[in-house]
Design an enzyme around this catalytic site. Structure first.
Site, PDB file in Angstrom:
ATOM      1  N   ASP A 199       0.870  -1.179   0.000  1.00  0.00           N
ATOM      2  CA  ASP A 199       0.000   0.000   0.000  1.00  0.00           C
ATOM      3  C   ASP A 199       0.908   1.230   0.000  1.00  0.00           C
ATOM      4  OD1 ASP A 199       0.922   0.252   2.602  1.00  0.00           O
ATOM      5  OD2 ASP A 199      -1.054   0.191   3.550  1.00  0.00           O
ATOM      6  N   HIS A 200       0.311   2.420   0.205  1.00  0.00           N
ATOM      7  CA  HIS A 200       1.097   3.664   0.192  1.00  0.00           C
ATOM      8  C   HIS A 200       2.184   3.666   1.270  1.00  0.00           C
ATOM      9  CE1 HIS A 200      -2.265   3.977   2.932  1.00  0.00           C
ATOM     10  NE2 HIS A 200      -1.598   4.871   3.618  1.00  0.00           N
ATOM     11  N   CYS A 210       3.206  -3.170   4.003  1.00  0.00           N
ATOM     12  CA  CYS A 210       2.389  -2.009   4.356  1.00  0.00           C
ATOM     13  C   CYS A 210       3.124  -1.271   5.476  1.00  0.00           C
ATOM     14  CB  CYS A 210       0.961  -2.415   4.721  1.00  0.00           C
ATOM     15  SG  CYS A 210       0.790  -3.528   6.133  1.00  0.00           S
ATOM     16  N   GLY A 211       2.434  -0.436   6.253  1.00  0.00           N
ATOM     17  CA  GLY A 211       3.127   0.307   7.300  1.00  0.00           C
ATOM     18  C   GLY A 211       3.683  -0.602   8.377  1.00  0.00           C
ATOM     19  N   THR A 212       2.828  -1.484   8.870  1.00  0.00           N
ATOM     20  CA  THR A 212       3.236  -2.421   9.928  1.00  0.00           C
ATOM     21  C   THR A 212       3.507  -3.823   9.399  1.00  0.00           C
ATOM     22  OG1 THR A 212       0.934  -3.030  10.291  1.00  0.00           O
ATOM     23  CG2 THR A 212       1.823  -1.231  11.661  1.00  0.00           C
ATOM     24  N   GLY A 213       2.977  -4.151   8.248  1.00  0.00           N
ATOM     25  CA  GLY A 213       2.996  -5.524   7.730  1.00  0.00           C
ATOM     26  C   GLY A 213       1.811  -6.338   8.213  1.00  0.00           C
ATOM     27  N   GLY A 262      -1.644  -5.560   8.328  1.00  0.00           N
ATOM     28  CA  GLY A 262      -2.797  -5.597   7.429  1.00  0.00           C
ATOM     29  C   GLY A 262      -2.531  -6.504   6.236  1.00  0.00           C
ATOM     30  N   HIS A 278      10.579 -24.072   8.846  1.00  0.00           N
ATOM     31  CA  HIS A 278       9.546 -24.754   9.627  1.00  0.00           C
ATOM     32  C   HIS A 278       8.136 -24.603   9.061  1.00  0.00           C
ATOM     33  CE1 HIS A 278      11.988 -25.024  13.650  1.00  0.00           C
ATOM     34  NE2 HIS A 278      12.748 -25.234  12.581  1.00  0.00           N
ATOM     35  N   HIS A 295       7.734 -30.984  10.252  1.00  0.00           N
ATOM     36  CA  HIS A 295       7.107 -29.695   9.925  1.00  0.00           C
ATOM     37  C   HIS A 295       6.039 -29.859   8.848  1.00  0.00           C
ATOM     38  CE1 HIS A 295      10.077 -27.905  12.468  1.00  0.00           C
ATOM     39  NE2 HIS A 295      11.074 -28.364  11.718  1.00  0.00           N
TER      40      HIS A 295
HETATM   41  C1  RB5 Z   1      -1.835   2.672   6.631  1.00  0.00           C
HETATM   42  O1  RB5 Z   1      -1.944   3.852   7.333  1.00  0.00           O
HETATM   43  C2  RB5 Z   1      -1.594   1.516   7.576  1.00  0.00           C
HETATM   44  O2  RB5 Z   1      -2.694   1.344   8.417  1.00  0.00           O
HETATM   45  C3  RB5 Z   1      -1.283   0.246   6.821  1.00  0.00           C
HETATM   46  O3  RB5 Z   1      -0.201   0.456   5.989  1.00  0.00           O
HETATM   47  C4  RB5 Z   1      -0.926  -0.970   7.647  1.00  0.00           C
HETATM   48  O4  RB5 Z   1       0.065  -0.661   8.578  1.00  0.00           O
HETATM   49  C5  RB5 Z   1      -2.071  -1.685   8.255  1.00  0.00           C
HETATM   50  O5  RB5 Z   1      -1.902  -2.761   8.849  1.00  0.00           O
END
Ligand code: RB5
Length: 150
Positions: free
Chosen positions: A8-9, A65-68, A70, A98, A133
Protein backbone atom coordinates in the site's frame (compact mmCIF):
# COMPACT_ATOMS: atom_id res chain seq x y z
CA UNK A 1 11.54 -17.90 -9.20
CA UNK A 2 8.71 -15.58 -10.15
CA UNK A 3 8.06 -13.25 -7.20
CA UNK A 4 4.90 -11.14 -6.95
CA UNK A 5 5.25 -8.01 -4.84
CA UNK A 6 2.59 -5.62 -3.57
CA UNK A 7 2.30 -2.75 -1.14
CA UNK A 8 0.00 0.00 0.00
CA UNK A 9 1.10 3.66 0.19
CA UNK A 10 2.83 3.06 3.56
CA UNK A 11 4.97 0.33 2.02
CA UNK A 12 5.54 1.95 -1.35
CA UNK A 13 9.13 3.15 -0.80
CA UNK A 14 10.29 -0.12 0.79
CA UNK A 15 8.73 -2.02 -2.13
CA UNK A 16 11.25 -0.31 -4.44
CA UNK A 17 14.19 -1.39 -2.25
CA UNK A 18 12.91 -4.97 -2.13
CA UNK A 19 12.40 -5.10 -5.91
CA UNK A 20 16.07 -4.12 -6.33
CA UNK A 21 17.35 -6.94 -4.12
CA UNK A 22 15.00 -9.57 -5.55
CA UNK A 23 16.20 -8.69 -9.07
CA UNK A 24 19.85 -8.82 -7.91
CA UNK A 25 19.20 -12.41 -6.81
CA UNK A 26 18.11 -13.18 -10.37
CA UNK A 27 14.38 -13.59 -9.79
CA UNK A 28 11.58 -12.31 -12.01
CA UNK A 29 9.36 -9.65 -10.41
CA UNK A 30 5.65 -9.03 -10.93
CA UNK A 31 4.69 -5.72 -9.27
CA UNK A 32 0.94 -5.46 -8.59
CA UNK A 33 1.29 -1.92 -7.14
CA UNK A 34 0.58 0.41 -5.58
CA UNK A 35 2.39 2.79 -7.90
CA UNK A 36 2.57 5.98 -5.82
CA UNK A 37 2.55 7.15 -2.19
CA UNK A 38 -1.13 8.16 -2.52
CA UNK A 39 -3.41 6.54 0.05
CA UNK A 40 -4.90 3.16 -0.91
CA UNK A 41 -6.26 0.10 0.94
CA UNK A 42 -3.73 -2.64 1.75
CA UNK A 43 -6.31 -5.40 1.24
CA UNK A 44 -6.56 -4.71 -2.51
CA UNK A 45 -2.84 -5.30 -3.05
CA UNK A 46 -2.27 -8.01 -0.43
CA UNK A 47 -5.16 -10.11 -1.69
CA UNK A 48 -4.09 -9.70 -5.33
CA UNK A 49 -0.50 -10.77 -4.61
CA UNK A 50 -1.64 -13.71 -2.48
CA UNK A 51 -4.12 -14.86 -5.14
CA UNK A 52 -1.32 -14.98 -7.72
CA UNK A 53 0.68 -17.30 -5.44
CA UNK A 54 -2.36 -19.43 -4.63
CA UNK A 55 -3.19 -19.72 -8.37
CA UNK A 56 0.45 -20.60 -9.16
CA UNK A 57 0.86 -17.48 -11.32
CA UNK A 58 3.82 -16.68 -9.03
CA UNK A 59 6.08 -18.92 -6.95
CA UNK A 60 6.14 -16.66 -3.89
CA UNK A 61 4.92 -13.25 -2.76
CA UNK A 62 6.23 -10.31 -0.76
CA UNK A 63 3.72 -7.79 0.66
CA UNK A 64 4.48 -4.55 2.46
CA UNK A 65 2.39 -2.01 4.36
CA UNK A 66 3.13 0.31 7.30
CA UNK A 67 3.24 -2.42 9.93
CA UNK A 68 3.00 -5.52 7.73
CA UNK A 69 0.00 -6.59 9.81
CA UNK A 70 -2.80 -5.60 7.43
CA UNK A 71 -0.95 -7.28 4.57
CA UNK A 72 -0.34 -10.49 6.54
CA UNK A 73 -3.97 -10.67 7.69
CA UNK A 74 -5.15 -10.16 4.09
CA UNK A 75 -2.76 -12.66 2.50
CA UNK A 76 -3.60 -15.34 5.06
CA UNK A 77 -7.30 -15.14 4.10
CA UNK A 78 -6.46 -16.58 0.68
CA UNK A 79 -6.73 -20.38 0.55
CA UNK A 80 -3.34 -22.04 0.29
CA UNK A 81 -1.38 -19.07 1.60
CA UNK A 82 1.00 -19.23 4.53
CA UNK A 83 2.13 -15.65 5.10
CA UNK A 84 4.66 -14.70 7.78
CA UNK A 85 5.12 -11.19 9.18
CA UNK A 86 8.89 -10.90 9.62
CA UNK A 87 11.09 -8.15 11.04
CA UNK A 88 14.23 -10.07 12.03
CA UNK A 89 16.67 -12.48 10.38
CA UNK A 90 16.08 -15.40 12.77
CA UNK A 91 12.38 -15.49 11.92
CA UNK A 92 13.05 -15.01 8.19
CA UNK A 93 15.08 -18.25 8.20
CA UNK A 94 12.89 -20.19 10.63
CA UNK A 95 9.63 -19.47 8.84
CA UNK A 96 11.00 -20.98 5.64
CA UNK A 97 12.55 -24.00 7.41
CA UNK A 98 9.55 -24.75 9.63
CA UNK A 99 6.45 -23.18 8.04
CA UNK A 100 7.30 -23.30 4.31
CA UNK A 101 5.78 -19.82 4.03
CA UNK A 102 4.91 -18.74 0.51
CA UNK A 103 4.28 -15.07 1.27
CA UNK A 104 6.48 -12.68 3.29
CA UNK A 105 5.01 -9.56 4.92
CA UNK A 106 7.04 -6.63 6.26
CA UNK A 107 6.30 -3.16 7.63
CA UNK A 108 8.05 -0.09 6.22
CA UNK A 109 7.28 1.86 9.42
CA UNK A 110 8.92 -0.85 11.54
CA UNK A 111 12.32 -1.60 9.97
CA UNK A 112 14.76 0.14 7.64
CA UNK A 113 15.49 -0.83 4.04
CA UNK A 114 18.85 -2.50 4.83
CA UNK A 115 17.37 -5.01 7.27
CA UNK A 116 14.31 -5.53 5.06
CA UNK A 117 16.56 -6.40 2.09
CA UNK A 118 18.52 -8.90 4.21
CA UNK A 119 15.26 -10.45 5.41
CA UNK A 120 14.03 -10.81 1.83
CA UNK A 121 17.34 -12.40 0.78
CA UNK A 122 17.29 -14.86 3.70
CA UNK A 123 13.64 -15.76 3.12
CA UNK A 124 14.19 -16.32 -0.61
CA UNK A 125 17.29 -18.50 -0.16
CA UNK A 126 16.24 -20.72 2.76
CA UNK A 127 14.75 -24.16 2.01
CA UNK A 128 11.88 -25.89 3.84
CA UNK A 129 13.13 -28.69 6.13
CA UNK A 130 10.09 -30.97 5.69
CA UNK A 131 9.79 -33.95 8.07
CA UNK A 132 7.76 -33.21 11.22
CA UNK A 133 7.11 -29.70 9.93
CA UNK A 134 5.25 -31.11 6.92
CA UNK A 135 2.80 -32.92 9.24
CA UNK A 136 2.15 -29.73 11.20
CA UNK A 137 1.59 -27.62 8.09
CA UNK A 138 -0.78 -30.24 6.68
CA UNK A 139 -2.97 -30.01 9.82
CA UNK A 140 -3.37 -26.28 9.24
CA UNK A 141 -3.96 -26.63 5.49
CA UNK A 142 -6.42 -29.48 5.99
CA UNK A 143 -8.25 -27.43 8.64
CA UNK A 144 -8.57 -24.73 5.99
CA UNK A 145 -10.16 -27.12 3.49
CA UNK A 146 -12.38 -28.76 6.15
CA UNK A 147 -10.74 -32.19 6.21
CA UNK A 148 -9.05 -31.78 9.63
CA UNK A 149 -10.90 -30.89 12.82
CA UNK A 150 -9.75 -30.33 16.37
C1 RB5 B 1 -1.83 2.67 6.63
O1 RB5 B 1 -1.94 3.85 7.33
C2 RB5 B 1 -1.59 1.52 7.58
O2 RB5 B 1 -2.69 1.34 8.42
C3 RB5 B 1 -1.28 0.25 6.82
O3 RB5 B 1 -0.20 0.46 5.99
C4 RB5 B 1 -0.93 -0.97 7.65
O4 RB5 B 1 0.07 -0.66 8.58
C5 RB5 B 1 -2.07 -1.68 8.26
O5 RB5 B 1 -1.90 -2.76 8.85
Amino acid sequence: MKIVIGSDHAGYHLKGAIIDVVKELGHEIVDVGTDSPDSVDYADFGLQAAEMVANKEADRGIVICGTGIGMSISANKVKGIRCALVHDLFTAKATREHNDTNVLAMGERVIGPGLAQEIAKTWLTTEFEGGRHERRIMKVMNYEDGTYHV
